[in-house]
Enzyme design. Structure first.
Site, PDB file in Angstrom:
ATOM      1  N   ASP A  63       0.813  -1.331   0.043  1.00 19.18           N
ATOM      2  CA  ASP A  63       0.109  -0.061   0.018  1.00 19.18           C
ATOM      3  C   ASP A  63       0.831   1.038  -0.107  1.00 19.18           C
ATOM      4  OD1 ASP A  63      -2.191   1.223  -0.077  1.00 19.18           O
ATOM      5  OD2 ASP A  63      -2.762   1.113   2.231  1.00 19.18           O
ATOM      6  N   HIS A  71       2.425   2.984  -9.021  1.00 20.87           N
ATOM      7  CA  HIS A  71       2.200   1.777  -9.352  1.00 20.87           C
ATOM      8  C   HIS A  71       3.301   0.965 -10.348  1.00 20.87           C
ATOM      9  CE1 HIS A  71      -1.513   1.853  -7.478  1.00 20.87           C
ATOM     10  NE2 HIS A  71      -2.082   2.260  -8.662  1.00 20.87           N
ATOM     11  N   LEU A  86      10.693 -20.792  -4.262  1.00 18.42           N
ATOM     12  CA  LEU A  86       9.597 -19.888  -3.527  1.00 18.42           C
ATOM     13  C   LEU A  86       8.519 -19.966  -4.292  1.00 18.42           C
ATOM     14  CD1 LEU A  86       8.966 -17.130  -2.016  1.00 18.42           C
ATOM     15  CD2 LEU A  86       9.609 -15.999  -3.921  1.00 18.42           C
TER      16      LEU A  86
HETATM   17  C1  FPP Z   1      -1.964   0.346  -3.116  1.00 20.45           C
HETATM   18  O1  FPP Z   1      -1.526   1.286  -3.105  1.00 20.45           O
HETATM   19  C2  FPP Z   1      -1.630  -0.616  -4.452  1.00 20.45           C
HETATM   20  C3  FPP Z   1      -2.269  -1.284  -5.424  1.00 20.45           C
HETATM   21  C4  FPP Z   1      -3.822  -1.036  -5.183  1.00 20.45           C
HETATM   22  C5  FPP Z   1      -1.826  -1.785  -6.496  1.00 20.45           C
HETATM   23  C6  FPP Z   1      -0.344  -2.662  -6.137  1.00 20.45           C
HETATM   24  C7  FPP Z   1       0.251  -2.875  -7.695  1.00 20.45           C
HETATM   25  C8  FPP Z   1       1.604  -2.858  -7.431  1.00 20.45           C
HETATM   26  C9  FPP Z   1       2.477  -2.944  -6.424  1.00 20.45           C
HETATM   27  C10 FPP Z   1       2.023  -2.844  -8.744  1.00 20.45           C
HETATM   28  C11 FPP Z   1       1.346  -3.868  -9.696  1.00 20.45           C
HETATM   29  C12 FPP Z   1       1.749  -5.402  -9.203  1.00 20.45           C
HETATM   30  C13 FPP Z   1       1.020  -6.449  -9.911  1.00 20.45           C
HETATM   31  C14 FPP Z   1       1.741  -7.865  -9.868  1.00 20.45           C
HETATM   32  C15 FPP Z   1      -0.157  -5.988 -10.865  1.00 20.45           C
HETATM   33  P1  FPP Z   1      -2.616   2.535  -3.363  1.00 20.45           P
HETATM   34  O2  FPP Z   1      -2.857   2.861  -4.841  1.00 20.45           O
HETATM   35  O3  FPP Z   1      -3.892   2.289  -2.571  1.00 20.45           O
HETATM   36  O4  FPP Z   1      -1.798   3.914  -2.478  1.00 20.45           O
HETATM   37  P2  FPP Z   1      -2.473   5.031  -1.746  1.00 20.45           P
HETATM   38  O5  FPP Z   1      -3.029   4.153  -0.534  1.00 20.45           O
HETATM   39  O6  FPP Z   1      -1.322   5.881  -1.497  1.00 20.45           O
HETATM   40  O7  FPP Z   1      -3.544   5.542  -2.840  1.00 20.45           O
END
Ligand code: FPP
Length: 256
Positions: A32, A49, A143
């Site tokens: 997150d 992302h 893994l």
């Molecule tokens: C949460 O941060 C993250 C996500 C919803 C997406 C996570 C995705 C990745 C790490 C990259 C993609 C990886 C794959 C394997 C597809 P947020 O956007 O909720 O952050 P915020 O809380 O700061 O808004």
């Protein structure tokens, strides 16, 4: 930069670090903070992302180097569909890129990949890629990397309930056959041990529908670091916190 196809090695210094820690068999990670990381830099959320994928690649390397058997990462929840269309499409593109461009290195490093989640709602092309990646790596014994994608814990349990109810209705099983093992084996995580440690970055202290059934006895570690900034010191810190906890599983004796 995708992971190169080289073999990941374990430096001696890291072997010493591992020896001092309790290494969980299964770690779940909620990655997150990508959006906030980007916004703090005046960039679109999608840039967060993009950086998040780099942090994920590093996490996979740490998991291999620290001899973790199962790593499950939360990369798109069933609730994330509520985000703007361009952000959803971008995360889908990243998944596709991750499983395609990193596959060779993961395979070389004996990583078995599984995608956990409701894949029927994903487009046919992506479903095909997922099936290929899973079958290519199915006999790898290093893994176990599980990517939770279009995943929601409650949806997972609901789907399992429907399947089990269907089996009772068909007469394949009786009501007395329903027990915790059967439920566990009907989830997406069938054959995967429950997580010992859940790490969430980004400062929020909740589990947000991640591995709801499976995390009943998991240790929870919440870190302030935003996911794109996650590095080895954060990983080791989480392992140190985990190593300092006493796990009792409802009993009174510490279980290690
Ligand atoms: C949460 O941060 C993250 C996500 C919803 C997406 C996570 C995705 C990745 C790490 C990259 C993609 C990886 C794959 C394997 C597809 P947020 O956007 O909720 O952050 P915020 O809380 O700061 O808004």
């Amino acid at each position: 930069m995708p992971l190169e196809s080289a073999k990941i090695t374990i430096p001696d210094a890291k072997k010493e670090a591992v020896a001092k820690l309790q290494i969980p068999v299964h770690i779940g990670v909620t990655m997150d903070g990508n959006g906030r990381w980007a916004q703090a830099r005046g960039k679109p959320r999608t840039e967060g992302h993009r950086e998040g994928i780099k942090a994920l690649r590093k996490l996979v390397e740490y998991a291999i180097q620290f001899d973790v058997s199962y790593l499950t990462v939360f990369s798109f929840s069933s609730e994330n569909w509520r985000r703007p269309k361009n952000e959803v499409e971008f995360i889908f593109k990243l998944l596709r890129r991750f499983v395609e461009s990193d596959l060779q290195k993961l395979h070389t490093n004996n990583v078995r990949i599984r995608i956990l989640g409701d894949r029927e709602k994903l487009e046919a092309g992506l479903q095909k890629i997922i099936a290929q990646v899973e079958s290519k790596t199915a006999s790898n014994t290093g893994l176990n990397l599980n990517v939770a994608f279009n995943y929601g814990g409650r949806a997972e349990i609901t789907l399992a309930v429907r399947k089990i109810a269907g089996s009772v209705k068909n007469g394949d099983i009786s009501l007395d056959d329903i027990n915790e093992n059967l439920v566990a084996e009907t989830l997406f995580t069938s054959q995967i041990p429950d997580p010992d440690l859940l790490i969430r970055t980004g400062g929020e202290q909740r589990t947000s529908n991640f591995l709801v059934w499976q995390s009943a006895y998991a240790e929870l570690v919440f870190l302030e670091v935003l996911w794109p900034d996650f590095g080895e010191s954060n990983f080791v810190h989480a392992l140190e916190i985990y190593s300092s906890r006493q796990r009792r599983f409802g009993g009174i004796e510490a279980v290690s």
